[in-house]
Motif scaffolding. Structure first.
Motif, PDB file in Angstrom:
ATOM      1  N   HIS A   1      -4.679  13.787   1.400  1.00 29.03           N
ATOM      2  CA  HIS A   1      -4.486  14.056  -0.015  1.00 29.03           C
ATOM      3  C   HIS A   1      -3.618  12.970  -0.619  1.00 29.03           C
ATOM      4  N   THR A   2      -3.920  12.649  -1.869  1.00 24.91           N
ATOM      5  CA  THR A   2      -3.091  11.682  -2.572  1.00 24.91           C
ATOM      6  C   THR A   2      -2.142  12.422  -3.493  1.00 24.91           C
ATOM      7  N   TYR A   3      -0.874  12.124  -3.375  1.00 25.82           N
ATOM      8  CA  TYR A   3       0.124  12.698  -4.272  1.00 25.82           C
ATOM      9  C   TYR A   3       0.607  11.601  -5.217  1.00 25.82           C
ATOM     10  N   THR A   4       0.637  11.930  -6.509  1.00 27.04           N
ATOM     11  CA  THR A   4       1.096  10.958  -7.495  1.00 27.04           C
ATOM     12  C   THR A   4       2.155  11.586  -8.366  1.00 27.04           C
ATOM     13  N   SER A   5       3.132  10.781  -8.778  1.00 23.55           N
ATOM     14  CA  SER A   5       4.103  11.286  -9.743  1.00 23.55           C
ATOM     15  C   SER A   5       3.389  11.436 -11.081  1.00 23.55           C
ATOM     16  N   SER A   6       3.939  12.245 -11.967  1.00 22.42           N
ATOM     17  CA  SER A   6       3.236  12.589 -13.210  1.00 22.42           C
ATOM     18  C   SER A   6       2.878  11.345 -14.006  1.00 22.42           C
ATOM     19  N   SER A   7       3.749  10.341 -13.952  1.00 16.31           N
ATOM     20  CA  SER A   7       3.480   9.109 -14.686  1.00 16.31           C
ATOM     21  C   SER A   7       2.478   8.230 -13.935  1.00 16.31           C
ATOM     22  N   GLU A   8       2.053   8.681 -12.768  1.00 16.77           N
ATOM     23  CA  GLU A   8       1.151   7.924 -11.895  1.00 16.77           C
ATOM     24  C   GLU A   8       1.733   6.564 -11.532  1.00 16.77           C
ATOM     25  N   LYS A   9       3.061   6.532 -11.437  1.00 18.32           N
ATOM     26  CA  LYS A   9       3.709   5.275 -11.107  1.00 18.32           C
ATOM     27  C   LYS A   9       3.859   5.092  -9.601  1.00 18.32           C
ATOM     28  N   ALA A  10       3.700   6.166  -8.864  1.00 18.20           N
ATOM     29  CA  ALA A  10       3.913   6.065  -7.428  1.00 18.20           C
ATOM     30  C   ALA A  10       2.960   6.972  -6.677  1.00 18.20           C
ATOM     31  N   VAL A  11       2.530   6.493  -5.533  1.00 17.07           N
ATOM     32  CA  VAL A  11       1.511   7.207  -4.778  1.00 17.07           C
ATOM     33  C   VAL A  11       1.903   7.349  -3.305  1.00 17.07           C
ATOM     34  N   MET A  12       1.597   8.523  -2.774  1.00  8.63           N
ATOM     35  CA  MET A  12       1.831   8.759  -1.351  1.00  8.63           C
ATOM     36  C   MET A  12       0.604   9.466  -0.794  1.00  8.63           C
ATOM     37  N   GLU A  13       0.235   9.165   0.441  1.00  7.53           N
ATOM     38  CA  GLU A  13      -0.921   9.842   1.038  1.00  7.53           C
ATOM     39  C   GLU A  13      -0.460  10.740   2.183  1.00  7.53           C
ATOM     40  N   VAL A  14      -0.989  11.939   2.169  1.00  4.32           N
ATOM     41  CA  VAL A  14      -0.544  12.912   3.164  1.00  4.32           C
ATOM     42  C   VAL A  14      -1.740  13.500   3.910  1.00  4.32           C
ATOM     43  N   LEU A  15      -1.652  13.433   5.210  1.00  3.23           N
ATOM     44  CA  LEU A  15      -2.658  14.099   6.044  1.00  3.23           C
ATOM     45  C   LEU A  15      -2.196  15.531   6.220  1.00  3.23           C
ATOM     46  N   ASP A  16      -2.966  16.410   5.629  1.00  7.36           N
ATOM     47  CA  ASP A  16      -2.607  17.808   5.614  1.00  7.36           C
ATOM     48  C   ASP A  16      -3.381  18.448   6.758  1.00  7.36           C
ATOM     49  N   THR A  17      -2.666  19.064   7.683  1.00  5.67           N
ATOM     50  CA  THR A  17      -3.336  19.634   8.851  1.00  5.67           C
ATOM     51  C   THR A  17      -3.353  21.154   8.720  1.00  5.67           C
ATOM     52  N   ARG A  18      -4.298  21.627   7.993  1.00  7.80           N
ATOM     53  CA  ARG A  18      -4.400  23.072   7.836  1.00  7.80           C
ATOM     54  C   ARG A  18      -4.726  23.725   9.157  1.00  7.80           C
TER      55      ARG A  18
ATOM     56  N   ARG B   1       0.865  -1.197   0.000  1.00  5.72           N
ATOM     57  CA  ARG B   1       0.000   0.000   0.000  1.00  5.72           C
ATOM     58  C   ARG B   1       0.900   1.245   0.000  1.00  5.72           C
ATOM     59  N   PRO B   2       0.315   2.419  -0.331  1.00  3.83           N
ATOM     60  CA  PRO B   2       1.124   3.640  -0.318  1.00  3.83           C
ATOM     61  C   PRO B   2       1.531   4.030   1.104  1.00  3.83           C
ATOM     62  N   PRO B   3       2.686   4.660   1.261  1.00  4.02           N
ATOM     63  CA  PRO B   3       3.049   5.189   2.580  1.00  4.02           C
ATOM     64  C   PRO B   3       2.152   6.374   2.922  1.00  4.02           C
ATOM     65  N   ARG B   4       1.929   6.560   4.230  1.00  2.00           N
ATOM     66  CA  ARG B   4       1.070   7.673   4.669  1.00  2.00           C
ATOM     67  C   ARG B   4       1.806   8.508   5.714  1.00  2.00           C
ATOM     68  N   PHE B   5       1.822   9.803   5.483  1.00  2.00           N
ATOM     69  CA  PHE B   5       2.461  10.705   6.434  1.00  2.00           C
ATOM     70  C   PHE B   5       1.494  11.783   6.869  1.00  2.00           C
ATOM     71  N   ALA B   6       1.673  12.225   8.114  1.00  2.00           N
ATOM     72  CA  ALA B   6       1.065  13.500   8.501  1.00  2.00           C
ATOM     73  C   ALA B   6       2.201  14.498   8.385  1.00  2.00           C
ATOM     74  N   ILE B   7       2.015  15.518   7.566  1.00  2.00           N
ATOM     75  CA  ILE B   7       3.043  16.539   7.438  1.00  2.00           C
ATOM     76  C   ILE B   7       2.502  17.802   8.081  1.00  2.00           C
ATOM     77  N   VAL B   8       3.044  18.133   9.239  1.00  2.00           N
ATOM     78  CA  VAL B   8       2.504  19.266   9.979  1.00  2.00           C
ATOM     79  C   VAL B   8       3.526  20.382  10.103  1.00  2.00           C
ATOM     80  N   GLY B   9       3.027  21.577  10.058  1.00  2.00           N
ATOM     81  CA  GLY B   9       3.901  22.730  10.142  1.00  2.00           C
ATOM     82  C   GLY B   9       3.101  23.941   9.740  1.00  2.00           C
ATOM     83  N   ARG B  10       3.580  25.082  10.175  1.00  2.00           N
ATOM     84  CA  ARG B  10       2.839  26.315   9.893  1.00  2.00           C
ATOM     85  C   ARG B  10       2.822  26.668   8.426  1.00  2.00           C
TER      86      ARG B  10
END
Ligand code: GTP
Ligand code: MG
Length: 404
Positions: free
Chosen positions: A91-108, A49-58
């Protein structure tokens, strides 16, 4: 989806067939070992499965820039995985070729306190964002020039997020503190990595400072990384690269991630060192399986199952390198090794016809040692061919010298 079908056919089915057809025939005392190795390969292949990160910061901390630096491409979030909440969504991030996927929890809204425009409290928002999935790790980003500004308040929120994950999923994600935009520290004339001397000292000081603050509240903080993620892209191409310590971060994150996400991580980062490391892990497990199965002579009828494992190993290594999982990829490699693969068109038939090619051994059976050696030789050849992108004859040479 085509890609999913191929995933099943090339990576899952060979393991499934081995479990069904071969393992039950093994002596009881050997079954456990082989099953253990099969399970370890399944974690990489079947549970992928894709890796999942919470990326937090101002705001402006460098979250989007870091994601681009990891992908080595300007990636945009496409769609949301779950319903958007007011403070946080996946959010799902994909490379332009859609060969790789990463999921990011965006904490607005992180670090901005409770905004009265929002109906939900921060805790409610996290609860709904975490209802379906949890981050494998939390990346906490702070600008190098702001490590001593109001960080304590942010750390409190960070702890709340981590506790919410623990509460809901019984998993305590590791927290990695990232000091961003270190190139902005003094002295300004020193703009190019590697940052040493005076700049290096200032970077160290900023990192140590954030480290102390974080440790006070989170004694088990995984690590602090100072990074520069600055890159410029034009028409999708990287035209300026000031990245520093990103490779080290990528490498460290691999260790924090569950193995089920490794194949995606290798494709996302396109880092050869990581791809090679994962390819070797696949190769070791496949060798242990094929060797374990053949600790006593392998009957001819079982050879296609052994070959199936070897083919799925090769497919896995090709996939890790960014290639597609399809027949063309495999036949191209087998052709490079000089194997005549005849007219087989389905993967299973391929294994069947190859079992004659791969082990041109007289007699009615081959030994497990030979099977394991051949598997490891194929692994080395696949690494050279797919990851190192060496010419066919070098891959062939690597295989031959292993089995001689
Ligand atoms: N010099 C330098 N600038 C950086 C670096 N990382 C990010 N920036 C710049 O800082 C600004 C903000 O970066 P973003 O990546 O958009 O920050 P963000 O955290 O995604 O911001 P929001 O999405 O608004 O919360 C941009 O102008 C980036 O180009 C870095 O390592 N060095
Ligand atoms: Mg952003």
């Amino acid at each position: 989806m085509r890609e999913d079908e191929n995933h099943k056919e090339y990576l899952e089915e060979p393991l499934h067939l081995l479990r069904k057809k071969v393992i039950p025939k093994l002596p009881a005392n050997m079954q456990n070992n082989v099953v253990g190795e099969v399970e370890r390969l399944e974690e990489l292949f079947v549970d992928a499965r894709p890796p999942r990160f919470a990326i937090v910061g101002r705001r402006g901390a460098g979250k989007s820039t870091l994601v681009n630096a990891i992908f080595q491409a300007p990636v945009a979030a496409i769609g949301t995985v779950t319903a958007e909440t007011e403070h946080g969504s996946w959010h799902t991030y994909t490379s332009s070729s859609e060969k790789a996927v990463m999921e990011v929890l965006d904490t607005r809204g992180f670090g901005e306190g409770d905004d009265t425009r929002f109906q939900q409290t921060q805790e409610d928002a996290w609860a709904s964002a975490l209802s379906t999935r949890y981050p494998d790790a939390i990346l906490f980003l702070v600008k190098a020039k702001e490590v001593d500004a109001r960080v304590t308040e942010d750390i409190t929120q960070l702890k709340e997020l981590r506790e919410a994950v623990k509460e809901k999923h019984d998993y305590l994600p590791p927290v990695i503190g990232i000091v961003t935009q270190v190139d902005e520290l003094d002295p300004a004339y020193d703009t190019d990595p590697p940052f040493e001397e005076e700049k290096g000292a200032n970077i160290e000081e900023a990192s140590a400072h954030l480290g102390r603050m974080l440790k006070e509240h989170l004694p088990d903080i995984a690590r602090i990384f100072p990074v520069c993620a600055y890159t410029v892209f034009k028409n999708g191409e990287m035209v300026y690269d000031r990245r520093w310590q990103i490779e080290e971060l990528i490498d460290f994150l691999l260790e924090q991630l569950p193995e089920s996400t490794w194949m995606q991580w290798a494709r996302i980062t396109q880092a050869k060192a990581i791809q090679t490391r994962i390819a070797k892990t696949i190769g070791k497990r496949a060798s242990a399986i094929t060797g374990g199965v053949g600790a006593q002579p392998i009957p001819l009828a079982d050879l296609p199952f052994i070959t199936g494992i070897q083919m799925s190993m090769i497919a896995g290594i090709a996939y890790v390198s960014g290639r597609k999982l399809d027949r063309k990829t495999l036949t191209e490699f087998l052709g490079a090794l000089g194997a005549n693969i005849g007219t087989a068109f389905a993967f299973r038939q391929l294994a069947r016809s190859l079992s004659k090619v791969a082990f041109p051994v007289a007699g009615h059976a081959i030994s497990g040692t030979l099977a394991a050696t051949a598997t490891w030789g194929l692994c080395k050849a696949a690494i050279l061919y797919f990851i190192e992108r060496r010419p066919a004859h070098e891959a062939k040479q690597a295989y031959s010298s292993e089995i001689e």
